[in-house]
Motif scaffolding. Structure first.
Motif, PDB file in Angstrom:
ATOM      1  N   GLN A 199       0.865 -33.107   1.845  1.00 14.20           N
ATOM      2  CA  GLN A 199       0.064 -33.932   0.496  1.00 14.20           C
ATOM      3  C   GLN A 199       0.337 -32.765  -0.735  1.00 14.20           C
ATOM      4  OE1 GLN A 199      -3.859 -33.998   2.338  1.00 14.20           O
ATOM      5  NE2 GLN A 199      -4.027 -36.768   1.871  1.00 14.20           N
ATOM      6  N   GLN A 200       0.202 -31.651   0.193  1.00 13.32           N
ATOM      7  CA  GLN A 200       0.699 -30.064  -1.210  1.00 13.32           C
ATOM      8  C   GLN A 200       1.755 -30.721  -1.518  1.00 13.32           C
ATOM      9  OE1 GLN A 200      -0.908 -26.211   0.538  1.00 13.32           O
ATOM     10  NE2 GLN A 200      -1.526 -27.045   1.884  1.00 13.32           N
ATOM     11  N   ILE A 201       2.683 -30.980  -0.899  1.00 13.28           N
ATOM     12  CA  ILE A 201       4.653 -31.016  -1.391  1.00 13.28           C
ATOM     13  C   ILE A 201       4.166 -32.145  -2.771  1.00 13.28           C
ATOM     14  CG2 ILE A 201       6.466 -31.410  -0.531  1.00 13.28           C
ATOM     15  CD1 ILE A 201       6.113 -30.115   1.913  1.00 13.28           C
ATOM     16  N   THR A 202       3.467 -33.146  -1.689  1.00 11.60           N
ATOM     17  CA  THR A 202       3.980 -34.285  -3.524  1.00 11.60           C
ATOM     18  C   THR A 202       2.721 -33.937  -4.539  1.00 11.60           C
ATOM     19  OG1 THR A 202       2.441 -35.511  -2.008  1.00 11.60           O
ATOM     20  CG2 THR A 202       4.481 -36.156  -1.681  1.00 11.60           C
ATOM     21  N   ASP A 203       1.318 -32.943  -4.243  1.00 14.85           N
ATOM     22  CA  ASP A 203       1.009 -32.817  -5.293  1.00 14.85           C
ATOM     23  C   ASP A 203       1.013 -32.355  -6.692  1.00 14.85           C
ATOM     24  OD1 ASP A 203      -1.172 -32.167  -6.876  1.00 14.85           O
ATOM     25  OD2 ASP A 203      -2.305 -30.923  -5.343  1.00 14.85           O
ATOM     26  N   TYR A 204       1.605 -33.110  -7.820  1.00 19.42           N
ATOM     27  CA  TYR A 204       2.239 -32.342  -8.939  1.00 19.42           C
ATOM     28  C   TYR A 204       1.734 -30.756  -9.147  1.00 19.42           C
ATOM     29  CZ  TYR A 204       3.311 -32.059 -13.585  1.00 19.42           C
ATOM     30  OH  TYR A 204       4.040 -31.454 -15.006  1.00 19.42           O
ATOM     31  N   ALA A 205       0.861 -30.495  -8.854  1.00 15.57           N
ATOM     32  CA  ALA A 205       0.333 -29.042  -9.047  1.00 15.57           C
ATOM     33  C   ALA A 205       1.620 -28.241  -8.291  1.00 15.57           C
ATOM     34  CB  ALA A 205      -0.923 -28.649  -8.965  1.00 15.57           C
ATOM     35  N   ASN A 206       2.539 -28.688  -7.495  1.00 10.42           N
ATOM     36  CA  ASN A 206       3.310 -27.865  -6.981  1.00 10.42           C
ATOM     37  C   ASN A 206       4.209 -28.270  -6.846  1.00 10.42           C
ATOM     38  OD1 ASN A 206       0.800 -26.633  -5.325  1.00 10.42           O
ATOM     39  ND2 ASN A 206       0.647 -27.938  -4.085  1.00 10.42           N
ATOM     40  N   ARG A 207       4.199 -28.466  -8.166  1.00 12.56           N
ATOM     41  CA  ARG A 207       6.282 -29.168  -8.547  1.00 12.56           C
ATOM     42  C   ARG A 207       6.519 -28.197  -9.027  1.00 12.56           C
ATOM     43  NH1 ARG A 207       5.709 -32.691  -6.572  1.00 12.56           N
ATOM     44  NH2 ARG A 207       5.053 -34.253  -7.726  1.00 12.56           N
ATOM     45  N   ALA A 208       6.634 -27.073  -9.782  1.00 11.38           N
ATOM     46  CA  ALA A 208       6.529 -26.456 -10.369  1.00 11.38           C
ATOM     47  C   ALA A 208       7.865 -25.229  -9.904  1.00 11.38           C
ATOM     48  CB  ALA A 208       6.737 -25.104 -11.501  1.00 11.38           C
ATOM     49  N   ASP A 209       7.556 -25.087  -8.112  1.00  8.73           N
ATOM     50  CA  ASP A 209       7.420 -24.061  -7.202  1.00  8.73           C
ATOM     51  C   ASP A 209       7.506 -24.458  -5.572  1.00  8.73           C
ATOM     52  OD1 ASP A 209       8.955 -22.017  -5.553  1.00  8.73           O
ATOM     53  OD2 ASP A 209       7.319 -20.693  -5.945  1.00  8.73           O
ATOM     54  N   PRO A 210       8.058 -25.751  -4.907  1.00  2.57           N
ATOM     55  CA  PRO A 210       6.770 -26.218  -3.748  1.00  2.57           C
ATOM     56  C   PRO A 210       7.970 -25.336  -3.042  1.00  2.57           C
ATOM     57  CG  PRO A 210       9.388 -27.678  -5.034  1.00  2.57           C
ATOM     58  CD  PRO A 210       9.071 -26.524  -5.643  1.00  2.57           C
ATOM     59  N   TYR A 211       8.900 -24.333  -2.971  1.00  2.00           N
ATOM     60  CA  TYR A 211       9.542 -23.889  -1.970  1.00  2.00           C
ATOM     61  C   TYR A 211       9.109 -23.222  -1.174  1.00  2.00           C
ATOM     62  CZ  TYR A 211      13.729 -25.622  -4.078  1.00  2.00           C
ATOM     63  OH  TYR A 211      14.527 -26.320  -5.407  1.00  2.00           O
ATOM     64  N   PRO A 212       8.192 -21.961  -1.061  1.00  2.00           N
ATOM     65  CA  PRO A 212       6.618 -21.474  -0.576  1.00  2.00           C
ATOM     66  C   PRO A 212       6.415 -22.826   0.675  1.00  2.00           C
ATOM     67  CG  PRO A 212       6.049 -20.982  -2.820  1.00  2.00           C
ATOM     68  CD  PRO A 212       7.202 -22.463  -2.418  1.00  2.00           C
ATOM     69  N   LEU A 213       5.895 -23.701  -0.071  1.00  2.00           N
ATOM     70  CA  LEU A 213       5.044 -24.629   0.981  1.00  2.00           C
ATOM     71  C   LEU A 213       6.608 -24.790   2.028  1.00  2.00           C
ATOM     72  CD1 LEU A 213       3.663 -26.861  -1.987  1.00  2.00           C
ATOM     73  CD2 LEU A 213       2.558 -25.592  -0.217  1.00  2.00           C
ATOM     74  N   TYR A 214       7.610 -25.276   1.528  1.00  2.00           N
ATOM     75  CA  TYR A 214       8.627 -26.307   2.558  1.00  2.00           C
ATOM     76  C   TYR A 214       8.493 -24.773   3.502  1.00  2.00           C
ATOM     77  CZ  TYR A 214      10.300 -28.898  -1.575  1.00  2.00           C
ATOM     78  OH  TYR A 214      10.128 -30.249  -1.770  1.00  2.00           O
ATOM     79  N   ALA A 215       8.544 -23.653   3.250  1.00  2.00           N
ATOM     80  CA  ALA A 215       9.146 -22.133   3.971  1.00  2.00           C
ATOM     81  C   ALA A 215       7.474 -22.496   5.366  1.00  2.00           C
ATOM     82  CB  ALA A 215       8.873 -21.186   3.574  1.00  2.00           C
TER      83      ALA A 215
END
Length: 412
Positions: A6-22
């Motif tokens: 949900q965080q990855i698809t949340d627009y609020a995290n669109r600018a930098d999703p890479y910490p979530l990918y980690a």
């Protein structure tokens, strides 16, 4: 608690999703309740892209999963070969490739280089309008968006006066790929289907014109050439042309825009490109790893139960492959969060792999190389107005919606 997905698809995290990918990579296969199975590590993704047990066809989703995903009914155009499995995928892709690349048309893309240069030069010349506005331009609206749509329209043989219509259709259909749309999914499906219908009707008329009077364009080749699998039907030509429009446009827009944003954040690399235009080739390859325009593939499903790291992914389940996470996997790439155009080992996932590897990869690479090299050469002292810029809502095709920059002028 909000799940990682949900965080990855949340627009609020669109600018930098890479910490979530980690965080995602800490558990190679994630399954949240009734959601999809998510695979995020490089070698697992690569293996699945080559695994014949992984299907791209929506009909292989289990009935309950398809209902949960609210799969829209295809009414106007049949699935493109991107959404088909062998043998139909192989037949249609092979026939589409005959007028596009080797061995039958080995110079189709390379012969476009002079025309690409002319289009790029004309668009950069047009940026002078922004000099009257304090030197501020929107690189997306004034360059990154019009360039690829112009190229794909000319490749297909679309009259230039109709190119703006394709821009609108491409935007609408690309938005329909978002796995977490900002609006009601049924309304999104309706709007996408309407755009698909309009596109289909337009292309049908163009196809009939080309049947009667073929020209030196790809659409004419698709309707007149007869490959080993027999001629394409009209509906197959329609779905293939629509695929080339969407895949050939939206991804390249994001590749160029992400590329320029990355170069502006790394002025030393931008200067190297200005001094050495041949650096465009390794720079684009590193961009495809570092900031890929396609972040994830959300429409896959196993046709039999498969086991990954002790997790059984059942037949018919929804499977997401997070390509952008695999591209930053430290088990595969040294210092993966560093933008390094001198990287030697760069077998990235930015254009996919396996039988569904990006069909238009040669053209996308060339467009990005020509565009970024010329922007670096001609823009005088480019600088970002805002960082991060505003992004598109789409979590699949990730890129800035606008990229406002200021320049002191244009070099000849």
């Amino acid at each position: 608690m909000t799940s990682l997905l949900q965080q990855i698809t949340d627009y609020a995290n669109r600018a930098d999703p890479y910490p979530l990918y980690a965080e995602l990579r800490k558990t190679p296969v994630i399954h949240d309740e009734d959601g999809p199975y998510v695979v995020s590590t490089y070698h697992d993704i690569l293996g699945m892209l080559h695994d014949p047990r992984i299907s791209s066809e929506a009909r292989n989703l289990s009935a309950s999963v398809a209902d949960d995903l609210q799969q829209p009914e295809e009414t106007s155009l049949p699935p493109s070969f991107l959404r088909l499995d062998p043998p139909e995928h192989d037949r249609l892709r092979g026939m589409t490739n005959r007028p596009f690349g080797p061995p039958h048309s080995p110079r189709r893309v390379e012969d476009m280089r002079p025309e690409l240069g002319e289009i790029v030069s004309g668009l950069i010349d047009g940026l002078t309008d922004g000099l009257a506005n304090g030197g501020r331009v929107d690189l997306v609206d004034q360059f990154s968006y019009p360039f690829p749509v112009t190229v794909i329209c000319r490749l297909l043989g679309v009259p230039r006066e109709d190119e703006s219509r394709f821009h609108t259709w491409a935007d609408t259909l690309a938005a329909s790929l978002d796995p977490a749309p900002s609006e009601d999914r049924s309304e999104q499906a309706r709007v996408a289907e309407e755009a698909k219908t309009q596109l289909g009707m337009y292309l049908a008329g163009l196809i009939e014109e080309r049947r009667k009077s073929p020209r030196d364009d790809m659409l004419s080749a698709l309707v007149t050439n007869v490959g080993p699998g027999g001629p394409m039907s009209t509906m197959e030509v329609l779905s293939t042309a629509a695929l080339l429009l969407i895949a050939g446009h939206e991804t390249t827009v994001n590749l160029i825009t992400n590329g320029m944003l990355t170069l502006l954040r790394h002025p030393d690399v931008l200067q190297r490109l200005r001094d050495e235009p041949r650096m465009a080739v390794p720079i684009v390859e590193e961009l495809l790893r570092y900031e890929p325009p396609v972040q994830l593939l959300p429409q896959r499903t196993p046709i039999s139960d498969i086991e990954v790291h002790g997790v059984t992914i059942p037949k018919g389940a929804s499977l997401w492959l997070v390509l952008a996470s695999g591209n930053r996997d430290p088990q595969r790439f040294e210092n993966p969060d560093r933008f390094d155009p001198d990287r030697k080992d760069i077998e990235h996932l930015g254009l996919g792999s396996g039988i569904h590897a990006c069909f238009g990869a040669p053209l996308a690479r060339l467009e990005a190389q020509v565009a970024l090299a010329e922007l670096a050469r001609r823009l005088d002292n480019p600088r970002l107005v805002e960082d991060p810029p505003p992004y598109r809502r789409n979590a699949v095709l990730r890129g800035p919606r606008h990229l406002h920059i200021e320049i002191d002028g244009l070099r000849p």
